[in-house]
Design a protein around this motif. Sequence first.
Motif, PDB file in Angstrom:
ATOM      1  N   TYR A 142       0.836  -1.202   0.000  1.00 27.91           N
ATOM      2  CA  TYR A 142       0.000   0.000   0.000  1.00 27.91           C
ATOM      3  C   TYR A 142       0.876   1.260   0.000  1.00 27.91           C
ATOM      4  O   TYR A 142       0.943   1.985   1.004  1.00 27.91           O
ATOM      5  N   PRO A 143       1.566   1.543  -1.093  1.00 25.32           N
ATOM      6  CA  PRO A 143       2.415   2.743  -1.153  1.00 25.32           C
ATOM      7  C   PRO A 143       1.563   4.009  -1.029  1.00 25.32           C
ATOM      8  O   PRO A 143       0.596   4.187  -1.770  1.00 25.32           O
ATOM      9  N   TYR A 144       1.904   4.864  -0.070  1.00 25.78           N
ATOM     10  CA  TYR A 144       1.047   6.023   0.188  1.00 25.78           C
ATOM     11  C   TYR A 144       1.104   7.059  -0.928  1.00 25.78           C
ATOM     12  O   TYR A 144       0.203   7.896  -1.055  1.00 25.78           O
ATOM     13  N   GLY A 145       2.141   7.010  -1.772  1.00 21.48           N
ATOM     14  CA  GLY A 145       2.206   7.919  -2.908  1.00 21.48           C
ATOM     15  C   GLY A 145       1.154   7.635  -3.951  1.00 21.48           C
ATOM     16  O   GLY A 145       0.911   8.449  -4.844  1.00 21.48           O
ATOM     17  N   TYR A 146       0.496   6.468  -3.847  1.00 18.95           N
ATOM     18  CA  TYR A 146      -0.527   6.071  -4.805  1.00 18.95           C
ATOM     19  C   TYR A 146      -1.934   6.357  -4.279  1.00 18.95           C
ATOM     20  O   TYR A 146      -2.928   6.009  -4.914  1.00 18.95           O
ATOM     21  N   ILE A 147      -2.008   6.970  -3.091  1.00 21.66           N
ATOM     22  CA  ILE A 147      -3.292   7.278  -2.460  1.00 21.66           C
ATOM     23  C   ILE A 147      -3.551   8.780  -2.535  1.00 21.66           C
ATOM     24  O   ILE A 147      -2.657   9.589  -2.253  1.00 21.66           O
ATOM     25  N   ILE A 148      -4.751   9.165  -2.897  1.00 17.41           N
ATOM     26  CA  ILE A 148      -5.102  10.575  -3.112  1.00 17.41           C
ATOM     27  C   ILE A 148      -4.697  11.443  -1.919  1.00 17.41           C
ATOM     28  O   ILE A 148      -5.140  11.208  -0.788  1.00 17.41           O
ATOM     29  N   MET A 150      -2.136  11.754  -0.087  1.00 19.83           N
ATOM     30  CA  MET A 150      -1.169  11.324   0.919  1.00 19.83           C
ATOM     31  C   MET A 150       0.252  11.766   0.563  1.00 19.83           C
ATOM     32  O   MET A 150       1.030  12.129   1.442  1.00 19.83           O
ATOM     33  N   GLY A 151       0.598  11.720  -0.710  1.00 15.79           N
ATOM     34  CA  GLY A 151       1.913  12.186  -1.124  1.00 15.79           C
ATOM     35  C   GLY A 151       2.097  13.649  -0.794  1.00 15.79           C
ATOM     36  O   GLY A 151       3.144  14.068  -0.269  1.00 15.79           O
ATOM     37  N   ASP A 152       1.081  14.456  -1.083  1.00  9.06           N
ATOM     38  CA  ASP A 152       1.125  15.893  -0.792  1.00  9.06           C
ATOM     39  C   ASP A 152       1.258  16.137   0.706  1.00  9.06           C
ATOM     40  O   ASP A 152       2.030  17.001   1.142  1.00  9.06           O
ATOM     41  N   LEU A 153       0.502  15.386   1.503  1.00  4.60           N
ATOM     42  CA  LEU A 153       0.540  15.546   2.958  1.00  4.60           C
ATOM     43  C   LEU A 153       1.927  15.227   3.517  1.00  4.60           C
ATOM     44  O   LEU A 153       2.469  15.986   4.329  1.00  4.60           O
ATOM     45  N   PHE A 154       2.517  14.119   3.072  1.00  4.96           N
ATOM     46  CA  PHE A 154       3.817  13.719   3.596  1.00  4.96           C
ATOM     47  C   PHE A 154       4.932  14.657   3.134  1.00  4.96           C
ATOM     48  O   PHE A 154       5.895  14.888   3.865  1.00  4.96           O
ATOM     49  N   VAL A 155       4.807  15.197   1.926  1.00  2.00           N
ATOM     50  CA  VAL A 155       5.780  16.204   1.472  1.00  2.00           C
ATOM     51  C   VAL A 155       5.695  17.443   2.355  1.00  2.00           C
ATOM     52  O   VAL A 155       6.715  18.014   2.751  1.00  2.00           O
ATOM     53  N   MET A 156       4.473  17.859   2.681  1.00  2.40           N
ATOM     54  CA  MET A 156       4.299  19.007   3.585  1.00  2.40           C
ATOM     55  C   MET A 156       4.947  18.730   4.939  1.00  2.40           C
ATOM     56  O   MET A 156       5.641  19.584   5.508  1.00  2.40           O
ATOM     57  N   ILE A 157       4.751  17.523   5.456  1.00  4.61           N
ATOM     58  CA  ILE A 157       5.292  17.177   6.771  1.00  4.61           C
ATOM     59  C   ILE A 157       6.820  17.132   6.759  1.00  4.61           C
ATOM     60  O   ILE A 157       7.481  17.748   7.605  1.00  4.61           O
ATOM     61  N   PHE A 158       7.397  16.413   5.770  1.00  2.78           N
ATOM     62  CA  PHE A 158       8.842  16.174   5.788  1.00  2.78           C
ATOM     63  C   PHE A 158       9.653  17.327   5.215  1.00  2.78           C
ATOM     64  O   PHE A 158      10.709  17.667   5.754  1.00  2.78           O
ATOM     65  N   PHE A 159       9.186  17.933   4.118  1.00  4.31           N
ATOM     66  CA  PHE A 159       9.940  19.019   3.497  1.00  4.31           C
ATOM     67  C   PHE A 159       9.545  20.391   4.049  1.00  4.31           C
ATOM     68  O   PHE A 159      10.227  21.375   3.774  1.00  4.31           O
ATOM     69  N   GLY A 209      -3.186   3.060 -12.055  1.00  7.64           N
ATOM     70  CA  GLY A 209      -3.740   3.004 -10.711  1.00  7.64           C
ATOM     71  C   GLY A 209      -3.027   3.829  -9.668  1.00  7.64           C
ATOM     72  O   GLY A 209      -3.146   3.544  -8.472  1.00  7.64           O
ATOM     73  N   LYS A 210      -2.280   4.831 -10.097  1.00  8.82           N
ATOM     74  CA  LYS A 210      -1.622   5.731  -9.146  1.00  8.82           C
ATOM     75  C   LYS A 210      -2.518   6.954  -8.974  1.00  8.82           C
ATOM     76  O   LYS A 210      -2.599   7.812  -9.848  1.00  8.82           O
ATOM     77  N   HIS A 211      -3.184   7.025  -7.837  1.00  6.21           N
ATOM     78  CA  HIS A 211      -4.222   8.038  -7.630  1.00  6.21           C
ATOM     79  C   HIS A 211      -3.664   9.267  -6.903  1.00  6.21           C
ATOM     80  O   HIS A 211      -3.826   9.434  -5.702  1.00  6.21           O
ATOM     81  N   THR A 212      -3.008  10.124  -7.643  1.00 10.48           N
ATOM     82  CA  THR A 212      -2.467  11.365  -7.088  1.00 10.48           C
ATOM     83  C   THR A 212      -3.541  12.446  -7.057  1.00 10.48           C
ATOM     84  O   THR A 212      -4.636  12.267  -7.602  1.00 10.48           O
ATOM     85  N   MET A 213      -3.218  13.580  -6.447  1.00 12.07           N
ATOM     86  CA  MET A 213      -4.159  14.702  -6.442  1.00 12.07           C
ATOM     87  C   MET A 213      -4.453  15.168  -7.867  1.00 12.07           C
ATOM     88  O   MET A 213      -5.593  15.525  -8.192  1.00 12.07           O
ATOM     89  N   ALA A 214      -3.446  15.155  -8.721  1.00 13.90           N
ATOM     90  CA  ALA A 214      -3.629  15.579 -10.102  1.00 13.90           C
ATOM     91  C   ALA A 214      -4.583  14.647 -10.840  1.00 13.90           C
ATOM     92  O   ALA A 214      -5.431  15.103 -11.626  1.00 13.90           O
ATOM     93  N   VAL A 215      -4.468  13.352 -10.594  1.00 16.27           N
ATOM     94  CA  VAL A 215      -5.374  12.377 -11.209  1.00 16.27           C
ATOM     95  C   VAL A 215      -6.794  12.602 -10.717  1.00 16.27           C
ATOM     96  O   VAL A 215      -7.758  12.577 -11.498  1.00 16.27           O
TER      97      VAL A 215
END
Length: 303
Positions: A142-148, A150-159, A209-215
């Motif tokens: 369940y890679p979180y980068g493929y979930i709507i 979640m990638g954006d949220l984790f980038v905000m947290i870490f970067f 099947g990679k569900h990003t915010m852009a998708v």
Amino acid sequence: MKLKYWFYAARIYTLPLSFSGITLSFIISKSRTNVDFTSYILCIITALLLQILANFSNDYGDSITGVDNFKRIGPRRTIQSGFISLSEMKKAICIFSVLSFFSGFLLLCNTILWKNIFIFFIYFMGIFICVCSSIKYSIGPYPYGYIIGMGDLFVMIFFGIFSVEGSYFLYTHTLCMDIFFLSLSIGFLSVGVLNLNNMRDLDNDYENGKHTMAVWLGIKYAKLYHTFIILISIFIGGYFIFLNQKAIDYYQWFFFIFISIFLILHIKKIIYIQEKKQFNSELKKLVILTFLYGFSIGIGFIN
């Protein structure tokens, strides 16, 4: 000859994101208290190792899932192109996981050890989470980068939050609300970099099947989303300068406004882009603008 492919896999052009927030918080910390330069260097090394780990893991994970294929518009990945094998990349991921953790541990020993064991333990667990998150963005069931979102949220947290507020605490052993606002500002710009990447790969991600915010949003609303996060970043950055204007010179506004103009021009370019491959050049530009943006804020604190 193979060394150049490892540099390629590390995506060198994205690495300024690693030290943008860390350098900014160091400059501000230095103006407010006595800061150990060794702590800054260890922060930079740890952040760079973690980002390279994330980039290697992304190359590996997207190759396994099939997201990296001949339809992909972005730069060709090293595994997809056959320059680096899956087994070689897996070994590299293991090596950089250990290096990242060891560098982070040295950082904590230099900044917190014996001063506050409880905080040391929290940061120790934080390093472990950072290493795991760098890998799990694209790898695992369940890679979180493929979930709507979640990638954006984790980038905000870490970067953003971890990079600015987290390093500021290591430097000063204090938490400040104005630094938290600043961490959001840097974080939004970093999310913008990810969003450019996702807009560029929108069609291919959707098919695989990679569900990003852009998708999820579609290209039209993804551009509006991009506009919003850049503008709110500028607003928060301006608010931070306003809160600290008694401690800095007014010339800082000049540098901040100057870089902000380029960010607004970047937004204009994004809105009118028709060919998705054009996002590549804007992605690299936004990485550099993010670093310069941080410097435009920090320059007023240099003394």
